[in-house]
Design a protein around this motif. Structure first.
Motif, PDB file in Angstrom:
ATOM      1  N   UNK A  12     -32.355   7.929   2.666  1.00  0.00           N
ATOM      2  CA  UNK A  12     -31.445   6.836   2.978  1.00  0.00           C
ATOM      3  C   UNK A  12     -31.392   6.427   4.435  1.00  0.00           C
ATOM      4  N   UNK A  13     -32.246   7.019   5.273  1.00  0.00           N
ATOM      5  CA  UNK A  13     -32.231   6.637   6.684  1.00  0.00           C
ATOM      6  C   UNK A  13     -33.606   6.822   7.297  1.00  0.00           C
ATOM      7  N   UNK A  14     -33.851   6.127   8.390  1.00  0.00           N
ATOM      8  CA  UNK A  14     -35.103   6.255   9.109  1.00  0.00           C
ATOM      9  C   UNK A  14     -34.989   7.373  10.136  1.00  0.00           C
ATOM     10  N   UNK A  15     -35.994   8.224  10.182  1.00  0.00           N
ATOM     11  CA  UNK A  15     -36.064   9.293  11.181  1.00  0.00           C
ATOM     12  C   UNK A  15     -37.412   9.176  11.884  1.00  0.00           C
ATOM     13  N   UNK A  16     -37.386   9.025  13.198  1.00  0.00           N
ATOM     14  CA  UNK A  16     -38.622   8.825  13.959  1.00  0.00           C
ATOM     15  C   UNK A  16     -39.478  10.084  14.013  1.00  0.00           C
ATOM     16  N   UNK A  17     -38.875  11.259  14.071  1.00  0.00           N
ATOM     17  CA  UNK A  17     -39.621  12.503  14.260  1.00  0.00           C
ATOM     18  C   UNK A  17     -39.566  13.362  13.000  1.00  0.00           C
ATOM     19  N   UNK A  18     -40.643  13.346  12.229  1.00  0.00           N
ATOM     20  CA  UNK A  18     -40.723  14.136  11.003  1.00  0.00           C
ATOM     21  C   UNK A  18     -41.400  15.490  11.214  1.00  0.00           C
ATOM     22  N   UNK A  19     -41.861  15.754  12.418  1.00  0.00           N
ATOM     23  CA  UNK A  19     -42.617  16.983  12.682  1.00  0.00           C
ATOM     24  C   UNK A  19     -41.817  18.268  12.457  1.00  0.00           C
ATOM     25  N   UNK A  20     -40.524  18.332  12.775  1.00  0.00           N
ATOM     26  CA  UNK A  20     -39.780  19.567  12.467  1.00  0.00           C
ATOM     27  C   UNK A  20     -39.749  19.885  10.967  1.00  0.00           C
ATOM     28  N   UNK A  21     -39.606  18.856  10.139  1.00  0.00           N
ATOM     29  CA  UNK A  21     -39.611  19.042   8.685  1.00  0.00           C
ATOM     30  C   UNK A  21     -40.984  19.544   8.237  1.00  0.00           C
ATOM     31  N   UNK A  22     -42.040  18.920   8.752  1.00  0.00           N
ATOM     32  CA  UNK A  22     -43.397  19.331   8.406  1.00  0.00           C
ATOM     33  C   UNK A  22     -43.634  20.791   8.778  1.00  0.00           C
ATOM     34  N   UNK A  23     -43.188  21.194   9.952  1.00  0.00           N
ATOM     35  CA  UNK A  23     -43.382  22.574  10.400  1.00  0.00           C
ATOM     36  C   UNK A  23     -42.661  23.562   9.482  1.00  0.00           C
ATOM     37  N   UNK A  24     -41.443  23.240   9.094  1.00  0.00           N
ATOM     38  CA  UNK A  24     -40.692  24.144   8.205  1.00  0.00           C
ATOM     39  C   UNK A  24     -41.285  24.212   6.810  1.00  0.00           C
ATOM     40  N   UNK A  25     -41.949  23.142   6.385  1.00  0.00           N
ATOM     41  CA  UNK A  25     -42.543  23.124   5.051  1.00  0.00           C
ATOM     42  C   UNK A  25     -43.736  24.065   4.917  1.00  0.00           C
ATOM     43  N   UNK A  26     -44.286  24.521   6.026  1.00  0.00           N
ATOM     44  CA  UNK A  26     -45.390  25.485   5.941  1.00  0.00           C
ATOM     45  C   UNK A  26     -44.968  26.729   5.156  1.00  0.00           C
ATOM     46  N   UNK A  27     -43.750  27.194   5.374  1.00  0.00           N
ATOM     47  CA  UNK A  27     -43.270  28.376   4.651  1.00  0.00           C
ATOM     48  C   UNK A  27     -43.180  28.096   3.150  1.00  0.00           C
ATOM     49  N   UNK A  28     -42.733  26.891   2.786  1.00  0.00           N
ATOM     50  CA  UNK A  28     -42.693  26.520   1.370  1.00  0.00           C
ATOM     51  C   UNK A  28     -44.109  26.476   0.801  1.00  0.00           C
ATOM     52  N   UNK A  29     -45.049  25.940   1.567  1.00  0.00           N
ATOM     53  CA  UNK A  29     -46.441  25.928   1.133  1.00  0.00           C
ATOM     54  C   UNK A  29     -46.977  27.329   0.912  1.00  0.00           C
ATOM     55  N   UNK A  30     -46.609  28.250   1.791  1.00  0.00           N
ATOM     56  CA  UNK A  30     -47.035  29.637   1.635  1.00  0.00           C
ATOM     57  C   UNK A  30     -46.452  30.246   0.366  1.00  0.00           C
ATOM     58  N   UNK A  31     -45.189  29.953   0.082  1.00  0.00           N
ATOM     59  CA  UNK A  31     -44.538  30.468  -1.131  1.00  0.00           C
ATOM     60  C   UNK A  31     -45.229  29.936  -2.386  1.00  0.00           C
ATOM     61  N   UNK A  32     -45.481  28.640  -2.434  1.00  0.00           N
ATOM     62  CA  UNK A  32     -46.130  28.060  -3.610  1.00  0.00           C
ATOM     63  C   UNK A  32     -47.561  28.586  -3.753  1.00  0.00           C
ATOM     64  N   UNK A  33     -48.269  28.722  -2.638  1.00  0.00           N
ATOM     65  CA  UNK A  33     -49.636  29.267  -2.677  1.00  0.00           C
ATOM     66  C   UNK A  33     -49.646  30.677  -3.242  1.00  0.00           C
ATOM     67  N   UNK A  34     -48.706  31.484  -2.808  1.00  0.00           N
ATOM     68  CA  UNK A  34     -48.599  32.855  -3.284  1.00  0.00           C
ATOM     69  C   UNK A  34     -48.366  32.898  -4.795  1.00  0.00           C
ATOM     70  N   UNK A  35     -47.507  32.036  -5.280  1.00  0.00           N
ATOM     71  CA  UNK A  35     -47.232  31.990  -6.719  1.00  0.00           C
ATOM     72  C   UNK A  35     -48.472  31.578  -7.512  1.00  0.00           C
ATOM     73  N   UNK A  36     -49.220  30.609  -6.978  1.00  0.00           N
ATOM     74  CA  UNK A  36     -50.432  30.158  -7.665  1.00  0.00           C
ATOM     75  C   UNK A  36     -51.491  31.247  -7.710  1.00  0.00           C
ATOM     76  N   UNK A  37     -51.716  31.887  -6.586  1.00  0.00           N
ATOM     77  CA  UNK A  37     -52.733  32.939  -6.515  1.00  0.00           C
ATOM     78  C   UNK A  37     -52.392  34.078  -7.468  1.00  0.00           C
ATOM     79  N   UNK A  38     -51.139  34.456  -7.530  1.00  0.00           N
ATOM     80  CA  UNK A  38     -50.729  35.511  -8.470  1.00  0.00           C
ATOM     81  C   UNK A  38     -50.951  35.072  -9.917  1.00  0.00           C
ATOM     82  N   UNK A  39     -50.623  33.828 -10.218  1.00  0.00           N
ATOM     83  CA  UNK A  39     -50.779  33.326 -11.588  1.00  0.00           C
ATOM     84  C   UNK A  39     -52.237  33.263 -12.022  1.00  0.00           C
TER      85      UNK A  39
END
Length: 193
Positions: free
Chosen positions: A43-70
């Motif tokens: 609902x709003x414009x945010x000029x700097x999305x890099x902090x969100x992108x950086x934090x999403x790395x941990x989510x990517x690691x979690x999903x990757x781990x689940x896939x590899x185990x499966x």
């Protein structure tokens, strides 16, 4: 305070034995892991999305781990892809943060394969179905591994959410027989050949 707030996870594993031809000795397995998260910029414009992108790395690691185990371990994975569905109050760029975060995480978990991680993203509502493209993890020109993995969540993403997904597969298309570079012939270190 974290920008990444997960409402739910979903893991799907598909096992394909044949597509009208001979039954495979080793079925193809395709796994998709999805996380539905709050969109901190809905609902709003945010000029700097890099902090969100950086934090999403941990989510990517979690999903990757689940896939590899499966799929029974990183050594079983031959193809990968990623995708995002942004709820209606977001913008496409909110899904694009997943290119680096999701791709980095899968490469890290799989021992740094070189091929580009194919991706798809869209704006959509609850239950939007996204066909995430798949490609060989070591060489983009292995056409037998061009495929898709379906990502859908029955109750997401809601208007202020994003569904981030990763996909991995144990091989290429069932009964692939259209020539080109074979997975067994990959020799390059640049993700191409």
């Amino acid at each position: 305070m974290s920008l990444v707030k997960v409402r739910k996870y979903k893991l799907d594993v598909e096992e394909i034995r044949h597509e009208g031809g001979p039954v495979l000795a080793r079925p193809l397995r395709v796994a998709v892991a999805v996380a539905v998260v709050d969109n901190p910029y809905a609902g709003r414009y945010e000029a700097d999305l890099l902090p969100f992108m950086a934090e999403l790395r941990q989510l990517g690691a979690e999903l990757s781990s689940r896939l590899i185990a499966a799929l029974g371990g990183a050594d079983q994975v031959e193809a990968y892809g990623k995708g995002a569905v942004v709820g209606e109050d977001g913008e496409l760029e909110h899904g694009a943060v997943w290119h680096e975060a999701g791709g980095w995480a899968m490469r890290e978990a799989l021992g740094q394969p070189k091929a580009i991680v194919p991706a798809a993203k869209t704006i959509g509502g609850v239950g939007t179905r996204l066909a995430m493209p798949l490609g060989h993890i070591h060489a983009a020109y292995v056409r037998s591994h061009f495929g898709t993995a379906d990502m859908t969540v029955w109750d997401g993403p809601r208007r202020g959410e994003i569904a981030f997904g990763l996909a991995m597969a144990t091989g290429g298309r069932v009964h692939a027989r259209l020539g080109g570079l074979a997975a067994a012939d990959v020799v390059g270190n640049d993700g191409l050949r």
